[in-house]
Write an enzyme that holds these catalytic residues in place. Sequence first.
Site, PDB file in Angstrom:
ATOM      1  N   TYR A  94       9.444  26.481 -18.890  1.00 29.93           N
ATOM      2  CA  TYR A  94       9.421  25.067 -18.488  1.00 29.93           C
ATOM      3  C   TYR A  94      10.392  24.309 -19.396  1.00 29.93           C
ATOM      4  O   TYR A  94      10.154  24.189 -20.594  1.00 29.93           O
ATOM      5  CB  TYR A  94       8.030  24.445 -18.655  1.00 29.93           C
ATOM      6  N   LEU A 112      -2.927  18.774  -6.294  1.00 27.38           N
ATOM      7  CA  LEU A 112      -2.430  17.624  -5.519  1.00 27.38           C
ATOM      8  C   LEU A 112      -1.160  18.016  -4.753  1.00 27.38           C
ATOM      9  O   LEU A 112      -0.413  17.171  -4.280  1.00 27.38           O
ATOM     10  CB  LEU A 112      -2.144  16.427  -6.438  1.00 27.38           C
ATOM     11  N   GLY A 158       1.949  16.420  -5.891  1.00 27.95           N
ATOM     12  CA  GLY A 158       2.014  14.992  -5.595  1.00 27.95           C
ATOM     13  C   GLY A 158       1.910  14.668  -4.120  1.00 27.95           C
ATOM     14  O   GLY A 158       1.649  13.531  -3.748  1.00 27.95           O
TER      15      GLY A 158
END
Length: 334
Positions: free
Chosen positions: A56, A206, A209
């Site tokens: 990351y 989610l 998003g």
Amino acid sequence: MQYRQLGKTGPRVSEIGLGCMGMSGIYGPSDRDESIATIHASLDAGINLLDTGDFYGLGHNEMLIAEALKGKKREDVVISVKYGGLRDPAGGWSGFDARPQATKNFLAYSLERLGVDYIDIYRPARLDPNVPIEDTIGAIADMVKAGYVKHIGLSEVGSATIRKAAAVHPIVDLQIEYSLISRGIEDGILETCRELDIGITAYGVLSRGLISGHWTKVAMGPGDYRTHSPRFQGDNVDKNLALVEALQKIAAGKGVTVAQIAIAWVAAQGKDIIPVIGARRRDRLSEALGAIDVTLTSEDLNAIENAVPKGAAAGTRYAEVQMAHLDSEVGAHH
């Protein structure tokens, strides 16, 4: 905050975890100070599980976490690290390496960047097609014996791979995408994990998003990973946003937000499932924390199922090329 043991042999973790990926530019620019403040706020709220990957931001995320944890007690935090993704200087991806010697090399660098003596849960981010999973897990098991790793996890692998890995060393959790619109785990993988007493750390709750209730089509800037994601393209995105509208009505009826309903739904699928939320700002974190107080009745769960039936999402969760590399998708039915 409630705490649960992860798997049969794992650490005690908070009922939701914090996924730190978004703090390192995967979804476009992020703010260092706000990121650190968000990590601090999550620790203050009782979250003890921090999830990262050594790739990351090319190590940026681990160094950010190290900075945020300065002055904190090491034993108060459970750090989960994925490794093995190969990158190039332009930020491109060039494959995956989980050979034993590579595993130990990646681990050494992660320990240094994180500024810790051990990592709580270490896991290959994907299955390396060129290396038997038994060899990879064997190498991490050596590192457990040597004290550099406390527990072993897996990520995005199918049932057959999970069984082979668990035969070598206890596995505490499988990290896999699980949300109202990504339910592939229900086709055998979840059952296998339950049979073997392996916990689930669910990311993408989610859907990056998409079902957060905050995302709109104009929200993507340069460098945003989602510009390449099928669910965010063309007609797919309109179909998917229509699901969010249906969810919005249920949320409104309960006086909560769509994101809270989506997180609570994942948590409601079992005490062995820990949603990992990707908040990178304090306001999104406090919204996500509010999901802990949302109790979904069987009527609520039925209404949610009607609004977003299984398989309702338009588009695959990754581009075709990446889907081909997901053992969790390829071997889902074995």
